[in-house]
Design a protein around this motif. Sequence first.
Motif, PDB file in Angstrom:
ATOM      1  N   GLU A   1       4.345   2.435   5.677  1.00  0.00           N
ATOM      2  CA  GLU A   1       3.257   1.459   5.530  1.00  0.00           C
ATOM      3  C   GLU A   1       2.742   1.011   6.891  1.00  0.00           C
ATOM      4  N   GLU A   2       3.644   0.806   7.833  1.00  0.00           N
ATOM      5  CA  GLU A   2       3.244   0.381   9.181  1.00  0.00           C
ATOM      6  C   GLU A   2       2.385   1.451   9.854  1.00  0.00           C
ATOM      7  N   LEU A   3       2.742   2.713   9.678  1.00  0.00           N
ATOM      8  CA  LEU A   3       1.929   3.791  10.247  1.00  0.00           C
ATOM      9  C   LEU A   3       0.525   3.790   9.642  1.00  0.00           C
ATOM     10  N   LEU A   4       0.425   3.562   8.337  1.00  0.00           N
ATOM     11  CA  LEU A   4      -0.892   3.503   7.701  1.00  0.00           C
ATOM     12  C   LEU A   4      -1.681   2.303   8.220  1.00  0.00           C
ATOM     13  N   GLU A   5      -1.007   1.181   8.391  1.00  0.00           N
ATOM     14  CA  GLU A   5      -1.678  -0.013   8.940  1.00  0.00           C
ATOM     15  C   GLU A   5      -2.216   0.260  10.344  1.00  0.00           C
ATOM     16  N   LEU A   6      -1.397   0.874  11.181  1.00  0.00           N
ATOM     17  CA  LEU A   6      -1.823   1.186  12.549  1.00  0.00           C
ATOM     18  C   LEU A   6      -2.995   2.167  12.537  1.00  0.00           C
TER      19      LEU A   6
ATOM     20  N   THR B   1      13.820   1.747   1.132  1.00  0.00           N
ATOM     21  CA  THR B   1      12.839   0.673   1.313  1.00  0.00           C
ATOM     22  C   THR B   1      12.484   0.502   2.788  1.00  0.00           C
ATOM     23  N   LYS B   2      13.434   0.701   3.670  1.00  0.00           N
ATOM     24  CA  LYS B   2      13.139   0.658   5.112  1.00  0.00           C
ATOM     25  C   LYS B   2      12.140   1.757   5.465  1.00  0.00           C
ATOM     26  N   ASP B   3      12.316   2.929   4.863  1.00  0.00           N
ATOM     27  CA  ASP B   3      11.378   4.020   5.120  1.00  0.00           C
ATOM     28  C   ASP B   3      10.002   3.704   4.542  1.00  0.00           C
ATOM     29  N   HIS B   4       9.942   3.041   3.394  1.00  0.00           N
ATOM     30  CA  HIS B   4       8.643   2.593   2.853  1.00  0.00           C
ATOM     31  C   HIS B   4       7.918   1.727   3.877  1.00  0.00           C
TER      32      HIS B   4
ATOM     33  N   ARG C   1      -3.588   3.314  -0.790  1.00  0.00           N
ATOM     34  CA  ARG C   1      -2.891   2.023  -0.764  1.00  0.00           C
ATOM     35  C   ARG C   1      -2.579   1.526  -2.180  1.00  0.00           C
ATOM     36  N   HIS C   2      -3.531   1.680  -3.057  1.00  0.00           N
ATOM     37  CA  HIS C   2      -3.346   1.231  -4.444  1.00  0.00           C
ATOM     38  C   HIS C   2      -2.181   1.973  -5.104  1.00  0.00           C
ATOM     39  N   VAL C   3      -2.199   3.292  -4.998  1.00  0.00           N
ATOM     40  CA  VAL C   3      -1.147   4.091  -5.627  1.00  0.00           C
ATOM     41  C   VAL C   3       0.200   3.796  -4.969  1.00  0.00           C
ATOM     42  N   LEU C   4       0.229   3.714  -3.647  1.00  0.00           N
ATOM     43  CA  LEU C   4       1.488   3.417  -2.951  1.00  0.00           C
ATOM     44  C   LEU C   4       2.046   2.055  -3.364  1.00  0.00           C
ATOM     45  N   ASP C   5       1.178   1.062  -3.500  1.00  0.00           N
ATOM     46  CA  ASP C   5       1.644  -0.261  -3.922  1.00  0.00           C
ATOM     47  C   ASP C   5       2.325  -0.193  -5.286  1.00  0.00           C
ATOM     48  N   LYS C   6       1.668   0.437  -6.240  1.00  0.00           N
ATOM     49  CA  LYS C   6       2.230   0.552  -7.597  1.00  0.00           C
ATOM     50  C   LYS C   6       3.515   1.387  -7.585  1.00  0.00           C
ATOM     51  N   HIS C   7       3.472   2.471  -6.849  1.00  0.00           N
ATOM     52  CA  HIS C   7       4.602   3.400  -6.782  1.00  0.00           C
ATOM     53  C   HIS C   7       5.826   2.728  -6.152  1.00  0.00           C
ATOM     54  N   ASP C   8       5.616   2.048  -5.051  1.00  0.00           N
ATOM     55  CA  ASP C   8       6.728   1.395  -4.355  1.00  0.00           C
ATOM     56  C   ASP C   8       7.365   0.302  -5.224  1.00  0.00           C
ATOM     57  N   ILE C   9       6.554  -0.412  -5.975  1.00  0.00           N
ATOM     58  CA  ILE C   9       7.094  -1.438  -6.872  1.00  0.00           C
ATOM     59  C   ILE C   9       8.018  -0.784  -7.901  1.00  0.00           C
ATOM     60  N   ALA C  10       7.581   0.325  -8.491  1.00  0.00           N
ATOM     61  CA  ALA C  10       8.395   1.001  -9.512  1.00  0.00           C
ATOM     62  C   ALA C  10       9.722   1.489  -8.940  1.00  0.00           C
ATOM     63  N   GLU C  11       9.732   1.811  -7.676  1.00  0.00           N
ATOM     64  CA  GLU C  11      10.968   2.265  -7.049  1.00  0.00           C
ATOM     65  C   GLU C  11      11.839   1.098  -6.586  1.00  0.00           C
TER      66      GLU C  11
END
Length: 168
Positions: free
Chosen positions: A17-22, A10-13, A96-106
């Motif tokens: 995410e921060e890199l994508l935001e930047l 989760t720390k790596d997630h 972003r959409h796929v990552l959001d759904k994917h991260d929740i499942a994990e």
Amino acid sequence: MNRQLYRFFTKDHRRIEELLELATKNPDEIQMEYYQGFRAGLLTHIKMEEKILFPAAQKANGGVPLPIAAKLRLEHGALTALMVPPPTPSLIKVLRHVLDKHDIAEEEPGGMYDVCSALTQNQTTELLEQLAHVSEVPVHPHHPAAFALEAAKRALTRAGYDFDTVAQ
């Protein structure tokens, strides 16, 4: 339950995410240095799950794949395919959409990380050692051809997403 693997992933997630935001702080101009870091980070994260975490959990589960693993693998394929075309606002929205759904499942309670942590609780130190030595995935230049985006769209469809619907 030992939460070290959960915290590691989760720390790596959050780092990815921060890199994508930047990279996308200004939607009209993607910061490619950060986006390249995002790409390498995401692909390396996927590598860690596919080569270390998922196989260890399956082995600890008597060789039986975890039920959610097939869906997550399809999403990994789709995310990997989305790394090939150059980033556009619609591609970023879909990512972003796929990552959001994917991260929740994990990450959700009872999700992949909880299940893997429970199954491999006697291997935590060994797995963290292996994860610490995973090499970064080399990232090739983007492929601007239309077929690269079309291939990504097909991978998304296999994973249960429609690029054009999500991108609207």
